[in-house]
Design a protein around this motif. Sequence first.
Motif, mmCIF file in Angstrom:
data_model
loop_
_atom_site.group_PDB
_atom_site.id
_atom_site.type_symbol
_atom_site.label_atom_id
_atom_site.label_comp_id
_atom_site.label_asym_id
_atom_site.label_seq_id
_atom_site.Cartn_x
_atom_site.Cartn_y
_atom_site.Cartn_z
ATOM 1 N N LYS A 85 0.852 -1.196 0.000
ATOM 2 C CA LYS A 85 0.000 0.000 0.000
ATOM 3 C C LYS A 85 0.889 1.248 0.000
ATOM 4 N N PHE A 86 0.615 2.137 -0.935
ATOM 5 C CA PHE A 86 1.389 3.380 -1.062
ATOM 6 C C PHE A 86 0.497 4.549 -0.657
ATOM 7 N N LEU A 87 1.008 5.387 0.191
ATOM 8 C CA LEU A 87 0.265 6.567 0.643
ATOM 9 C C LEU A 87 1.154 7.795 0.422
ATOM 10 N N ILE A 88 0.711 8.686 -0.451
ATOM 11 C CA ILE A 88 1.518 9.851 -0.824
ATOM 12 C C ILE A 88 0.692 11.117 -0.605
ATOM 13 N N GLY A 89 1.331 12.169 -0.119
ATOM 14 C CA GLY A 89 0.600 13.435 0.020
ATOM 15 C C GLY A 89 1.252 14.375 1.009
ATOM 16 N N THR A 90 0.412 14.988 1.835
ATOM 17 C CA THR A 90 0.898 16.000 2.776
ATOM 18 C C THR A 90 0.789 15.480 4.209
ATOM 19 N N GLY A 91 1.766 15.837 5.023
ATOM 20 C CA GLY A 91 1.850 15.282 6.372
ATOM 21 C C GLY A 91 1.330 16.184 7.470
ATOM 22 N N HIS A 92 0.538 17.200 7.095
ATOM 23 C CA HIS A 92 0.011 18.133 8.107
ATOM 24 C C HIS A 92 -1.104 18.948 7.458
ATOM 25 N N GLY A 93 -1.977 19.499 8.279
ATOM 26 C CA GLY A 93 -3.092 20.284 7.744
ATOM 27 C C GLY A 93 -2.693 21.610 7.135
ATOM 28 N N MET A 94 -1.471 22.075 7.412
ATOM 29 C CA MET A 94 -1.052 23.397 6.917
ATOM 30 C C MET A 94 0.121 23.290 5.941
ATOM 31 N N CYS A 95 0.153 22.234 5.179
ATOM 32 C CA CYS A 95 1.249 22.029 4.227
ATOM 33 C C CYS A 95 1.044 22.830 2.947
ATOM 34 N N THR A 96 2.142 23.029 2.247
ATOM 35 C CA THR A 96 2.093 23.532 0.879
ATOM 36 C C THR A 96 2.816 22.510 -0.009
ATOM 37 N N CYS A 97 3.110 22.850 -1.242
ATOM 38 C CA CYS A 97 3.859 21.966 -2.145
ATOM 39 C C CYS A 97 3.096 20.686 -2.493
ATOM 40 N N GLN A 98 1.771 20.779 -2.625
ATOM 41 C CA GLN A 98 1.002 19.617 -3.059
ATOM 42 C C GLN A 98 1.461 19.149 -4.432
ATOM 43 N N GLY A 99 1.944 20.092 -5.246
ATOM 44 C CA GLY A 99 2.370 19.763 -6.606
ATOM 45 C C GLY A 99 3.484 18.725 -6.627
ATOM 46 N N ALA A 100 4.423 18.827 -5.671
ATOM 47 C CA ALA A 100 5.537 17.866 -5.621
ATOM 48 C C ALA A 100 5.015 16.471 -5.301
ATOM 49 N N ALA A 101 4.098 16.403 -4.343
ATOM 50 C CA ALA A 101 3.532 15.100 -3.974
ATOM 51 C C ALA A 101 2.693 14.539 -5.126
ATOM 52 N N PHE A 102 1.979 15.434 -5.804
ATOM 53 C CA PHE A 102 1.159 15.066 -6.967
ATOM 54 C C PHE A 102 2.043 14.429 -8.040
ATOM 55 N N GLU A 103 3.182 15.040 -8.292
ATOM 56 C CA GLU A 103 4.108 14.527 -9.298
ATOM 57 C C GLU A 103 4.703 13.192 -8.853
ATOM 58 N N TYR A 104 4.993 13.107 -7.565
ATOM 59 C CA TYR A 104 5.627 11.882 -7.069
ATOM 60 C C TYR A 104 4.674 10.693 -7.150
ATOM 61 N N ILE A 105 3.410 10.916 -6.824
ATOM 62 C CA ILE A 105 2.481 9.776 -6.807
ATOM 63 C C ILE A 105 2.323 9.192 -8.214
ATOM 64 N N PHE A 106 2.347 10.071 -9.231
ATOM 65 C CA PHE A 106 2.180 9.543 -10.586
ATOM 66 C C PHE A 106 3.481 8.964 -11.143
ATOM 67 N N ASN A 107 4.611 9.398 -10.611
ATOM 68 C CA ASN A 107 5.864 8.730 -10.963
ATOM 69 C C ASN A 107 5.930 7.348 -10.322
ATOM 70 N N ILE A 108 5.457 7.248 -9.090
ATOM 71 C CA ILE A 108 5.386 5.940 -8.416
ATOM 72 C C ILE A 108 4.503 4.996 -9.240
ATOM 73 N N GLU A 109 3.340 5.504 -9.640
ATOM 74 C CA GLU A 109 2.389 4.681 -10.404
ATOM 75 C C GLU A 109 3.013 4.223 -11.715
ATOM 76 N N HIS A 110 3.707 5.158 -12.375
ATOM 77 C CA HIS A 110 4.339 4.850 -13.655
ATOM 78 C C HIS A 110 5.425 3.789 -13.485
#
Lengths: 54, 489
Positions: free
Chosen positions: B171-196
């Motif tokens: 199970k892979f869980l990718i995203g933000t580690g707190h309610g006040m995070c920024t940089c969702q774009g980096a996590a967004f890119e990483y999750i689709f690289n993982i999938e690829h």
Amino acid sequence: MEKKAEHNIKAYGKNFTTMTPGKFAIKLRTCKIWQFIRFIVINIKMLIVVRKSH
Amino acid sequence: MARLVVLGGGVSGHTAATFAAKWLGSAHEVVVVTPNSKWNWIPSNIWVGVGEMSKEEVTFDLAPVYAKAGINYKQAKAVSINPEGVESSDKPFVTIEYTLAGREGEVENVEYDYLINATGPKLNFGATEGLGDANGLGEFTVSVCTADHAVHANEEFQKCIQKMKQGERQKFLIGTGHGMCTCQGAAFEYIFNIEHELKKAGVRDMADIKWISNESFLGDFGVGGLHMKSMGFAVSSKIFAESLFTERDVDWIIGAHVNKVEKGKVHYELLDGSMGEEEFDFSMLIPPFAGVGLKAYGKDGSDITDTVFAPNGFMKVDANYSAGSYENWSASDWPKTYQNPTYSNMFACGIAFAPPHPISKPMSSPNGTPISPTPPRTGMPSGIIGKAVAHSICDRILKGENAPLHEASMAHMGAACVASAGKGIFDGTAAAMTIYPVVPDFEKYPGTGRDTDYTFGEIGLAGHWIKHILHHLFIWKAKLKAGWTMIPE
């Protein structure tokens, strides 16, 4: 293993209201001729945004 | 001879320092203080995190570049600023502590005429229990925020691939580690690289991939979402993102504040106040950002940190910090010159400046927990702001103290973003996006807040090629190779 995108939609699930690409749209994403044209277009658009931002 | 001191050698600081050195020439001095010995093209850390690039391909040594530019490079971290000097001298200075091998811990006061604070963020892993301690990454999750973190992320990722090849579901869980995070774009890119990569390794059917983030809707990206011109429609990034997640069979949890991480499990609170848990075998969670903790002292030694910095540790600039609630927000709240309102010879750029408020509408759970993205200030805006600030200071040094300042408001500035999945020239694809302006201006563009002629996005090889070109182009530029000034930020 490769599924058609619509096969991943779960009826009345959270992704039920989204749009998914068909075969043609997916094919265009990797069509080298079409993507070369888009490469030119996207570059021009990005350069315009860069110019407007300076 | 005037001295400009730049704190930080990331995208913004490096841009500011290198342009200032070029414009000022040898008649004046540019000093860069950064704790790192290497420059890192952070967007490509994503590829390091899935084993498609090495650390060496995304970093290079700063010392020879600064030597070539005539910049006085001090490998050290800034500790405090004395903007009024001390009782025995009016000359302002920064106190730095060396990180250079052989001089670790050595303290020096560096006087300045002008100061640019481009220290970037502190990766605040300590804000979430179990995500990591105040000193860095924890033992349960990985990160791609630095090249070293990304190398570690890939090591853990490869272990998962081996397990799947042996028939063990992951199970892979990718995203933000707190309610006040920024940089969702980096996590967004990483999750689709993982999938690829999982697809490429032939183990995609053995993986459950899930996104978890503090966005109130998928595709918020910390900028309140965007509407992109597509097929004659202005399509919300929510539809764009949901479509991509559905197509790649990636599930999502949104409006989530991750409040605790333990081995193989995160605990989170949702915007509706409910609590949940999610198990994982591999998790990459972006930490929240904070200021690096610089202190400021008055002439008499009194602590004036609150005067110079906002409570989150970022430096106050010419923004409107009293806009109040969301309904009162305006594009004009955003800073234009990045000059500190108290000390006119101090500026902040990149992540180091304190934004007036978020871009996304702030939201809280019924329990009072704030769960909404903080504003991104990375990439293209970071470079443009760095250059504008350097231009202002150079003008003041060369033309006089009253030279007008250059402006670079994020409310009048666009950004180009390419989120790539995969690295191969013909087997990768990318979501290429532009957004104009970054901060929506609902007075100028009622409705979407942005100009939909210049806000667009599409998925395909073309964006992927652009991502490759940008990687090489920006490293070329950062190394100050031939024609570097012609490459835009």
